[in-house]
Design an enzyme around this catalytic site. Structure first.
Site, PDB file in Angstrom:
ATOM      1  N   GLU A  18     -18.408  -3.038  64.599  1.00 59.11           N
ATOM      2  CA  GLU A  18     -19.499  -3.016  65.591  1.00 59.11           C
ATOM      3  C   GLU A  18     -19.541  -1.774  66.454  1.00 59.11           C
ATOM      4  OE1 GLU A  18     -17.809  -5.688  64.763  1.00 59.11           O
ATOM      5  OE2 GLU A  18     -19.092  -7.450  64.734  1.00 59.11           O
ATOM      6  N   GLY A  33     -20.296  -9.777  61.887  1.00 57.23           N
ATOM      7  CA  GLY A  33     -20.539 -11.218  61.992  1.00 57.23           C
ATOM      8  C   GLY A  33     -19.978 -11.994  60.800  1.00 57.23           C
ATOM      9  N   GLU A  88     -16.438 -12.520  61.688  1.00 59.72           N
ATOM     10  CA  GLU A  88     -16.404 -13.512  62.774  1.00 59.72           C
ATOM     11  C   GLU A  88     -16.678 -14.918  62.251  1.00 59.72           C
ATOM     12  OE1 GLU A  88     -19.311 -11.285  65.163  1.00 59.72           O
ATOM     13  OE2 GLU A  88     -17.866 -11.347  66.807  1.00 59.72           O
ATOM     14  N   ALA A 116     -24.306  -9.364  60.985  1.00 58.84           N
ATOM     15  CA  ALA A 116     -25.626  -9.756  61.475  1.00 58.84           C
ATOM     16  C   ALA A 116     -26.632  -8.764  60.899  1.00 58.84           C
ATOM     17  CB  ALA A 116     -25.642  -9.702  62.991  1.00 58.84           C
TER      18      ALA A 116
HETATM   19  N1  COA Z   1     -27.869  -5.876  58.097  1.00 59.87           N
HETATM   20  C1  COA Z   1     -29.019  -5.601  57.452  1.00 59.87           C
HETATM   21  N2  COA Z   1     -29.070  -5.128  56.199  1.00 59.87           N
HETATM   22  C2  COA Z   1     -27.900  -4.924  55.581  1.00 59.87           C
HETATM   23  C3  COA Z   1     -26.660  -5.203  56.183  1.00 59.87           C
HETATM   24  C4  COA Z   1     -26.675  -5.694  57.518  1.00 59.87           C
HETATM   25  N3  COA Z   1     -25.546  -6.011  58.175  1.00 59.87           N
HETATM   26  N4  COA Z   1     -25.662  -4.897  55.326  1.00 59.87           N
HETATM   27  C5  COA Z   1     -26.276  -4.452  54.196  1.00 59.87           C
HETATM   28  N5  COA Z   1     -27.608  -4.476  54.369  1.00 59.87           N
HETATM   29  C6  COA Z   1     -28.651  -4.081  53.397  1.00 59.87           C
HETATM   30  C7  COA Z   1     -28.771  -2.568  53.257  1.00 59.87           C
HETATM   31  O1  COA Z   1     -29.582  -2.048  54.293  1.00 59.87           O
HETATM   32  C8  COA Z   1     -29.425  -2.472  51.890  1.00 59.87           C
HETATM   33  O2  COA Z   1     -30.779  -2.798  52.030  1.00 59.87           O
HETATM   34  P1  COA Z   1     -31.902  -1.939  51.220  1.00 59.87           P
HETATM   35  O3  COA Z   1     -31.541  -2.103  49.770  1.00 59.87           O
HETATM   36  O4  COA Z   1     -33.187  -2.603  51.609  1.00 59.87           O
HETATM   37  O5  COA Z   1     -31.740  -0.538  51.686  1.00 59.87           O
HETATM   38  C9  COA Z   1     -28.767  -3.638  51.130  1.00 59.87           C
HETATM   39  O6  COA Z   1     -28.273  -4.530  52.110  1.00 59.87           O
HETATM   40  C10 COA Z   1     -27.598  -3.184  50.280  1.00 59.87           C
HETATM   41  O7  COA Z   1     -26.719  -2.463  51.108  1.00 59.87           O
HETATM   42  P2  COA Z   1     -25.956  -1.147  50.614  1.00 59.87           P
HETATM   43  O8  COA Z   1     -25.421  -0.462  51.820  1.00 59.87           O
HETATM   44  O9  COA Z   1     -26.832  -0.361  49.707  1.00 59.87           O
HETATM   45  O10 COA Z   1     -24.801  -1.838  49.750  1.00 59.87           O
HETATM   46  P3  COA Z   1     -23.346  -1.303  49.444  1.00 59.87           P
HETATM   47  O11 COA Z   1     -22.764  -2.291  48.490  1.00 59.87           O
HETATM   48  O12 COA Z   1     -23.374   0.147  49.048  1.00 59.87           O
HETATM   49  O13 COA Z   1     -22.551  -1.364  50.848  1.00 59.87           O
HETATM   50  C11 COA Z   1     -21.827  -2.470  52.865  1.00 59.87           C
HETATM   51  C12 COA Z   1     -22.261  -2.614  51.409  1.00 59.87           C
HETATM   52  C13 COA Z   1     -21.597  -3.866  53.397  1.00 59.87           C
HETATM   53  C14 COA Z   1     -20.514  -1.644  52.962  1.00 59.87           C
HETATM   54  C15 COA Z   1     -22.910  -1.726  53.676  1.00 59.87           C
HETATM   55  O14 COA Z   1     -24.162  -2.318  53.381  1.00 59.87           O
HETATM   56  C16 COA Z   1     -22.712  -1.794  55.158  1.00 59.87           C
HETATM   57  O15 COA Z   1     -21.953  -1.008  55.698  1.00 59.87           O
HETATM   58  N6  COA Z   1     -23.383  -2.738  55.858  1.00 59.87           N
HETATM   59  C17 COA Z   1     -23.333  -2.863  57.274  1.00 59.87           C
HETATM   60  C18 COA Z   1     -22.027  -3.486  57.704  1.00 59.87           C
HETATM   61  C19 COA Z   1     -21.945  -3.624  59.216  1.00 59.87           C
HETATM   62  O16 COA Z   1     -21.911  -2.662  59.946  1.00 59.87           O
HETATM   63  N7  COA Z   1     -21.900  -4.876  59.667  1.00 59.87           N
HETATM   64  C20 COA Z   1     -21.746  -5.184  61.032  1.00 59.87           C
HETATM   65  C21 COA Z   1     -23.042  -5.505  61.639  1.00 59.87           C
HETATM   66  S1  COA Z   1     -22.736  -5.982  63.326  1.00 59.87           S
END
Ligand code: COA
Length: 255
Positions: A133, A110, A113, A67
């Protein structure tokens, strides 16, 4: 067809392909995407032409990275009680046709999920699954605490949800979280092949089999068995069943 800003839709030969299209945000699900998916899926069900659907993510780096955390940070308990993503995933699970998650890259929170709300999951070798989460001070509350244990068992689900750790495609396959692992460049082909192997069968039989299987986990065994029996009764009188069985018997006779 309506044009959307966060998803791409392609429909060909009874197969819909829905692509989550926020690659700059790793396809994180925001409220616009939720609304657009509701609109699309309601339309597909109303039209009745689509008989299978593949969900995938744009950009190759993520299926869905969860999400949208920026939106979620501002949500209140009242918002949580509206079950915004959970209601969408329930709708996906209940779709009257089979659904396949074609996962390349991250399926986190999400995203995991959503993949679990699909009937089948095909993963690329580089795919990563997880329910992180708790690291954000919340729980997987869009069905994650319910669908994950049904797929992988309670012990493994507790390991994943309580540690929030990310697993690779091979581990996801080993624990039953995904059905196929293929090279990253072949995920869509494998998903299409899987869809094709379902589409060749009787559409009503596939639909009722899916509903009876879903009832096994949602409605309890008595309800599930009743649905199974009634479904079979409906199918026994169907033209499709008669034709398919006649074809089988005729082929035998010709040998
Ligand atoms: N919500 C909002 N923005 C998100 C996102 C999320 N769940 N997942 C990634 N993004 C955004 C980042 O903030 C970044 O935005 P920016 O360029 O404006 O700063 C962009 O997507 C790229 O993410 P980045 O972290 O730089 O990419 P990455 O390839 O190095 O890493 C992930 C990818 C998925 C490992 C990492 O983004 C991450 O851990 N995301 C969150 C995952 C999470 O906790 N999900 C559960 C939510 S309940």
């Amino acid at each position: 067809m309506t044009s959307y800003t966060t998803i791409l839709v392609d429909i060909e030969d009874r197969l819909a392909t829905v692509t989550f299209n926020r690659p700059h945000k790793r396809n994180a699900i925001d409220s616009t995407m939720v609304n657009e998916l509701h609109d699309l899926l309601d339309g597909l069900v109303a039209d009745g032409d689509v008989q299978a659907c593949i969900f995938t993510g744009a950009g190759g780096k993520a299926f869905v990275a969860g999400a949208d955390i920026a939106q979620m940070r501002e949500r209140t308990s009242e918002d949580a009680l509206r079950v915004i993503n959970g209601a969408l995933f329930n709708k996906i699970e209940a779709l009257p046709f089979p659904t396949i998650a074609a996962v390349q890259g991250y399926a986190l929170g999400g995203g995991c999920e959503l993949a679990m709300a699909c009937d089948l999951r095909v993963a690329g070798e580089g795919a990563k699954f997880g329910q992180p989460e708790v690291a954000l001070g919340i729980i997987p509350a869009a069905g994650g605490t319910q669908r994950l244990p049904r797929l992988v068992g309670l012990g493994v689900a507790k390991d994943l949800v309580l540690t929030g750790r990310t697993i690779d495609a091979q581990e996801a396959y080993r624990i039953g979280l995904c059905n196929r692992v293929v090279p990253d460049g072949e995920v869509m082909d494998a998903a299409r092949e899987l869809a094709g192997s379902i589409l060749q069968h009787g559409a009503l039989a596939v639909r009722l089999a899916k509903q009876a299987l879903n009832a096994s986990s949602r409605g309890g065994q008595d309800v599930g068995l009743l649905l199974e029996q009634i479904s079979q009764a409906v199918l026994f009188d169907s033209e499709d069943k008669h034709r398919r069985m006649t074809e089988f018997l005729d082929k035998r006779r010709k040998k």
